[in-house]
Design a protein around this motif. Structure first.
Motif, PDB file in Angstrom:
ATOM      1  N   THR A 105      40.041  47.813  44.221  1.00  0.00           N
ATOM      2  CA  THR A 105      41.032  46.765  44.004  1.00  0.00           C
ATOM      3  C   THR A 105      41.152  46.516  42.497  1.00  0.00           C
ATOM      4  O   THR A 105      40.473  47.150  41.697  1.00  0.00           O
ATOM      5  CB  THR A 105      40.620  45.462  44.714  1.00  0.00           C
TER       6      THR A 105
ATOM      7  N   ARG B  72      40.031  44.263  40.629  1.00  0.00           N
ATOM      8  CA  ARG B  72      38.809  43.887  39.911  1.00  0.00           C
ATOM      9  C   ARG B  72      37.815  45.052  39.777  1.00  0.00           C
ATOM     10  O   ARG B  72      36.759  44.922  39.158  1.00  0.00           O
ATOM     11  CB  ARG B  72      38.161  42.639  40.521  1.00  0.00           C
ATOM     12  N   ASP B  73      38.168  46.190  40.342  1.00  0.00           N
ATOM     13  CA  ASP B  73      37.306  47.376  40.237  1.00  0.00           C
ATOM     14  C   ASP B  73      37.698  48.315  39.098  1.00  0.00           C
ATOM     15  O   ASP B  73      37.211  49.455  39.075  1.00  0.00           O
ATOM     16  CB  ASP B  73      37.375  48.191  41.541  1.00  0.00           C
ATOM     17  N   SER B  74      38.543  47.880  38.167  1.00  0.00           N
ATOM     18  CA  SER B  74      39.095  48.864  37.217  1.00  0.00           C
ATOM     19  C   SER B  74      37.996  49.622  36.462  1.00  0.00           C
ATOM     20  O   SER B  74      38.091  50.834  36.286  1.00  0.00           O
ATOM     21  CB  SER B  74      40.081  48.192  36.268  1.00  0.00           C
TER      22      SER B  74
ATOM     23  N   ASP C 123      44.386  51.884  43.586  1.00  0.00           N
ATOM     24  CA  ASP C 123      44.233  50.435  43.757  1.00  0.00           C
ATOM     25  C   ASP C 123      44.958  50.066  45.056  1.00  0.00           C
ATOM     26  O   ASP C 123      46.183  50.137  45.126  1.00  0.00           O
ATOM     27  CB  ASP C 123      44.851  49.721  42.547  1.00  0.00           C
TER      28      ASP C 123
ATOM     29  N   ASP D 195      31.815  37.415  36.740  1.00  0.00           N
ATOM     30  CA  ASP D 195      32.970  38.199  36.285  1.00  0.00           C
ATOM     31  C   ASP D 195      32.545  39.521  35.671  1.00  0.00           C
ATOM     32  O   ASP D 195      33.379  40.342  35.299  1.00  0.00           O
ATOM     33  CB  ASP D 195      33.793  37.391  35.259  1.00  0.00           C
TER      34      ASP D 195
ATOM     35  N   ASP E 220      31.176  43.367  35.348  1.00  0.00           N
ATOM     36  CA  ASP E 220      31.352  44.575  36.154  1.00  0.00           C
ATOM     37  C   ASP E 220      29.971  45.064  36.594  1.00  0.00           C
ATOM     38  O   ASP E 220      29.342  45.860  35.916  1.00  0.00           O
ATOM     39  CB  ASP E 220      32.064  45.659  35.344  1.00  0.00           C
TER      40      ASP E 220
END
Ligand code: ZN
Ligand code: ZN
Length: 379
Positions: free
Chosen positions: A215, A217-219, A235, A357, A359
C-alpha cells in the motif's frame, strides 16, 4: 550459582514486566544460551494483544546467541561448545513420535501449544515451567537436550542471523510448500519481512517474474523488494491491481500467489484467486482469518487451484537460510531496520505492529544492549 537473569515477561495482554529469574543449574544434557538477538515478527504482535493463555510468558521465538555453558552430554550430542554462535529453532520436539522421526518436529505435539497445554516452544511456553527461561526476550535461554540448534556460519553477525526465521519461512513456504521454481511467475502480497523473504527465496530459485503488492505506506518496503529482486511492484490502493498483474504476465496471470499480508481481511485471497493463471495455480494462505464468509469455492475448483498453508519451517529451510545469509548474494542486512533493548520490548512489538511512522521491517531485540531506554533505528 545465585546469579539472576533479567527477562521481559508478558504478564497480561499488551503488558510487559521486567522480572528476574535465578540462573538455572544446567543438567549434564542441557545448556544455557546467552541471547544476542531475538527477532520480532507479526506473530508476536498477535500473541501480545491476544495471549492464548494467562501464564506469564517470556516471548521471543526467533533466537540467536552464544552457548554460555553446555553440559558434557549436551556438547557430545550437539557437537557444540561454549562460545559457539547458534540459531535456536522455537520448536522443541519429543524425538520419539512419527513426525520427529521424519524430521518434521515442527508438527510434533510436544511443541504444539494449540493442542498440548504442556508443550515447550520458545516464546510461547509459560515461565512457570521448570527452568523458566523459555523465550528470547531474556538475557539467557535454557536449552534442553531436545532443542533444535543450528550453528551460525563464521562471518554472519548475530543481527543478520536474526533473519533466519523469516528467511527460512520464505524458503519453506515459497519453495517447499508451494513449489516455486525455475521460470515461475509469482505474486507476493505484502512487503513486510515475510514477503521480502519470499522475494529472495523465489529469486534464488529462478522465478522469472516476481510481483510484490503493498500500500502507499509501504513505499520504502516496495523499493527494497525491487532491490532484492522483484520485477514489478504494485500499490493495491492505486488503480486496478488485478489488471496490473494481468498486464505484466501477458494476460495469463501468475503460477503462484503467496499471501504475506497482515490485517488485510479477505481481500488478498480474493485478489490472489483472480490473479492466478486459468488452471492449476497454487495459492499459499495464512491462518489469520478464523472464517472466510462467501469463500468463492466454485471459482477455486473451476480454476483447479491448489491451496497450501503457511506453516513454520523445516531443519533444511533453516540451514538454507543460514547459507543464503552467509553468501552475501542479496542485501539482506537492509531488512534489519530497528534495534531495541530489553526494557523496550513493549515499544518494539508496538513498532512492528505499525504503531509508528517509521519504516519498520525487522526488529532485533538485543537483551544485552545498552539501548534499554532509547531504542530505535539501526541505521
Ligand atoms: Zn516469528
Ligand atoms: Zn515428536
Amino acid at each position: 550459582m545465585g546469579e539472576q537473569v533479567l527477562a521481559a515477561v508478558r504478564t497480561a495482554p499488551r503488558t510487559t514486566e521486567l522480572r528476574e529469574y535465578p540462573l538455572p543449574d544446567v543438567p549434564d544434557d542441557a545448556a544455557l544460551l546467552q541471547v544476542e538477538v531475538a527477532g520480532i515478527c507479526g506473530t508476536d504482535v498477535k500473541m501480545y494483544s491476544r495471549p492464548p493463555f494467562r501464564d506469564p510468558v517470556i516471548m521471543g521465538h526467533e533466537n540467536v546467541g552464544v552457548i554460555a555453558h553446555a553440559g558434557a552430554r549436551f556438547q557430545e550430542r550437539h557437537g557444540l561448545r561454549d562460545g559457539d554462535r547458534v540459531f535456536v529453532e522455537h520448536y522443541v520436539g519429543c524425538f520419539r513420535c512419527e513426525w520427529c522421526h521424519q524430521g518434521e518436529y515442527r508438527h510434533c505435539e510436544a511443541t504444539d501449544w494449540r493442542t498440548n497445554p504442556d508443550a515447550r516452544r520458545y516464546g510461547y511456553t509459560s515461565a512457570e515451567n521448570p527452568y523458566h527461561l523459555w523465550g528470547g526476550f531474556s538475557q539467557y535461554m535454557y536449552l534442553p537436550w531436545n532443542a533444535v540448534i543450528h550453528r551460525v556460519p563464521a562471518g554472519v553477525s548475530a543481527e543478520l542471523a536474526g533473519l533466519v526465521t523469516p528467511l527460512s519461512n520464505g524458503i519453506e513456504w515459497a519453495l517447499f510448500a508451494a513449489g516455486v521454481g525455475y521460470g515461475a511467475s509469482v505474486l507476493i502480497q505484502g512487503p513486510g519481512q515475510q514477503g521480502l523473504s519470499q522475494v529472495v527465496a523465489c529469486k534464488q530459485a529462478g522465478a522469472s517474474c516476481i510481483i510484490v503488492t503493498g500500500t502507499a505506506r509501504d513505499s520504502a518496503r516496495l523499493e527494497l523488494a525491487r532491490a532484492l529482486g522483484a520485477d514489478h511492484v504494485i500499490d493495491v490502493e492505486e488503480g486496478d491491481a488485478l489488471a496490473q498483474v494481468r498486464d505484466v504476465t501477458g494476460g495469463k496471470g501468475v503460477d503462484f500467489v503467496l499471501d504475506c499480508t497482515a490485517g488485510a481481511g479477505v481481500a488478498p485471497v480474493l485478489l490472489g484467486i483472480d490473479a492466478l493463471k486459468r488452471r492449476e495455480g497454487t495459492l499459499l494462505i495464512q491462518g489469520e482469518l478464523a472464517a472466510f464468509p462467501d469463500f468463492p469455492v466454485k471459482k477455486v475448483t473451476e480454476k483447479a487451484v491448489t491451496i497450501k498453508s503457511a506453516r513454520g519451517h523445516s531443519y533444511r529451510a533453516c540451514e538454507l537460510a543460514l547459507e543464503q545469509l552467509a553468501s552475501g548474494r542479496f542485501p539482506l542486512e537492509r531488512l534489519s531496520t530497528h534495534r531495541f533493548g530489553l526494557g523496550d520490548v513493549d515499544r518494539a512489538i508496538r513498532y512492528l505492529g505499525g504503531e509508528t511512522d517509521d519504516d519498520v521491517i525487522h526488529i532485533s531485540l538485543m537483551p544485552w544492549s545498552e539501548q534499554v531506554a532509547g531504542g530505535g533505528a539501526a541505521r
